[in-house]
Design a protein around this motif. Structure first.
Motif, PDB file in Angstrom:
ATOM      1  N   SER A  58       3.704  10.839   9.745  1.00 40.48           N
ATOM      2  CA  SER A  58       3.290  11.187   7.829  1.00 40.48           C
ATOM      3  C   SER A  58       4.718  11.505   7.737  1.00 40.48           C
TER       4      SER A  58
ATOM      5  N   PRO B  63       0.993   7.775  12.754  1.00 40.12           N
ATOM      6  CA  PRO B  63       1.982   7.829  12.099  1.00 40.12           C
ATOM      7  C   PRO B  63       2.884   9.379  12.650  1.00 40.12           C
TER       8      PRO B  63
ATOM      9  N   PHE C  82      -3.641  10.265  10.893  1.00 37.61           N
ATOM     10  CA  PHE C  82      -2.083  10.857   9.755  1.00 37.61           C
ATOM     11  C   PHE C  82      -2.048  12.807   9.865  1.00 37.61           C
TER      12      PHE C  82
ATOM     13  N   HIS D 179       3.559   4.118  12.816  1.00 40.25           N
ATOM     14  CA  HIS D 179       4.138   4.426  11.171  1.00 40.25           C
ATOM     15  C   HIS D 179       5.050   5.691  11.099  1.00 40.25           C
TER      16      HIS D 179
ATOM     17  N   ARG E 204       0.775  -1.778  -0.357  1.00 34.80           N
ATOM     18  CA  ARG E 204       0.002   0.069   0.350  1.00 34.80           C
ATOM     19  C   ARG E 204       0.697   1.485   0.290  1.00 34.80           C
ATOM     20  N   ASP E 205       1.716   1.482   0.797  1.00 35.26           N
ATOM     21  CA  ASP E 205       2.570   2.977   1.357  1.00 35.26           C
ATOM     22  C   ASP E 205       3.469   2.792   0.121  1.00 35.26           C
TER      23      ASP E 205
ATOM     24  N   SER F 147      -6.097   5.579  11.776  1.00 30.32           N
ATOM     25  CA  SER F 147      -5.063   6.163  12.120  1.00 30.32           C
ATOM     26  C   SER F 147      -5.195   7.781  11.851  1.00 30.32           C
TER      27      SER F 147
ATOM     28  N   HIS G 289       8.047   7.245   8.391  1.00 31.27           N
ATOM     29  CA  HIS G 289       8.543   7.688   7.679  1.00 31.27           C
ATOM     30  C   HIS G 289      10.226   8.303   7.268  1.00 31.27           C
TER      31      HIS G 289
HETATM   32  C1  LIG Z   1      -2.569   6.889   5.677  1.00 26.23           C
HETATM   33  C2  LIG Z   1      -1.694   7.193   6.379  1.00 26.23           C
HETATM   34  C3  LIG Z   1      -1.418   5.763   7.916  1.00 26.23           C
HETATM   35  C4  LIG Z   1      -0.266   6.832   5.865  1.00 26.23           C
HETATM   36  O1  LIG Z   1       0.496   6.655   5.502  1.00 26.23           O
HETATM   37  C5  LIG Z   1       0.713   7.988   7.026  1.00 26.23           C
HETATM   38  O2  LIG Z   1       0.369   8.513   8.493  1.00 26.23           O
HETATM   39  O3  LIG Z   1       1.646   8.312   6.327  1.00 26.23           O
END
Ligand SMILES: CC(C)C(=O)C(=O)O
Length: 278
Positions: free
Chosen positions: A171, A169, A141, A202, A18-19, A139, A204
């Protein structure tokens, strides 16, 4: 096999399909998604996020077909708070042995919604998702771009509305390990009903901290890490599943259900996806 003295299970949630797919110029085929999902299932990944039908129509069929094949892992689909997106994920998950709807709501300062609009949106979307499915993740976001008091209110509302997992997250990948674990600690201390859900992270990798932030969150209460094979994900990517799992393996407190002998095969498959997408 984990050592019996390792007492706390950490749920591994993989979002490569997905991501991770968002980072590929050429989107994955359903055969590629099924192929990787079967390896992730064999590997012992607890939850596999397969797509976002609200944004990409093809993801509906992919969630449906992966759900038909996978026998152990929970299959997850992402939805915004729009009722038709939630209904689409619920329908796509029909063949799943175990299914989860992951509903996200933007709560960062840039979301441009009043506090009551945010909370009403969470309440209505999470309750709707719970009507379809007993396993609902919410989540937050852009949680790291929001005010911690709003994050806490939003988390409390999502749990009251029926969320069984809450994801915090980073994000946009803007937090350091100290900042991120402080946010998780605040949620653990300020949200009165936090014990009735699993807290997930979650992260990044824009600052290169996705793995460090995920691991730092464990010591302050996170119990699910969202990650991807080879760290594939938007911009700089997500936390790399193999690095997370290898870091937890020798830890005396935590364990995962991952059979690490599958890590190379999964990594090679995703490297091929990446090479085919340039
Ligand atoms: C939709 C969410 C879970 C997401 O991908 C993020 O916050 O990075």
């Amino acid at each position: 096999m984990h050592d019996v003295s390792q007492t706390i299970k950490i749920t591994i949630f993989d979002t490569t399909l997905r991501d991770g797919e968002l980072a590929l110029k050429r989107k994955l085929t359903v055969e590629q998604k099924i192929g990787l999902a079967i390896i992730l299932d064999e590997m012992g990944v607890d939850a596999i996020e397969v797509g976002y039908p609200g944004a990409f129509h093809k993801d509906y069929d992919e969630i449906f077909m992966v759900s038909q094949q996978v026998k152990h892992s929970t299959i997850c689909g992402l939805a915004s708070s729009q009722p038709d997106e939630i209904a689409a994920v619920a329908a796509a998950l029909k063949p799943a042995v175990r299914g989860r709807i992951n509903v996200f709501t933007p709560i960062g300062i840039q979301a441009n919604m009043t506090v009551s609009e945010v909370l009403e949106t969470i309440q209505s979307s999470v309750s709707l998702a719970r009507n379809y499915c007993p396993d609902v993740e919410w989540s937050a976001f852009d949680a790291t771009g929001s005010h911690p008091d709003l994050v806490c209110k939003a988390v409390e509302t999502a749990i009251k509305s029926g969320a069984t997992t809450i994801a915090i997250p980073d994000s946009l990948g803007v937090a350091s390990p100290v900042e991120f674990s402080h946010l998780i600690e605040t949620v653990m201390h300020q949200v009165p009903n936090i014990d009735s859900c699993t807290l997930a992270v979650h992260c990044h990798d824009d600052l290169g901290f996705a793995v460090d932030n995920s691991l730092a969150a464990l010591d302050v209460g996170a119990r699910q890490i969202e990650c991807s094979i080879n760290g594939l994900g938007v911009r700089a990517g997500n936390a790399d599943l193999a690095k997370v799992v290898e870091a937890i393996a020798p830890n005396s407190t935590y364990y995962t259900a991952i059979d690490r002998s599958w890590l190379n095969q999964a990594s090679e498959m995703v490297s091929q996806f990446m090479a085919g997408s340039t």
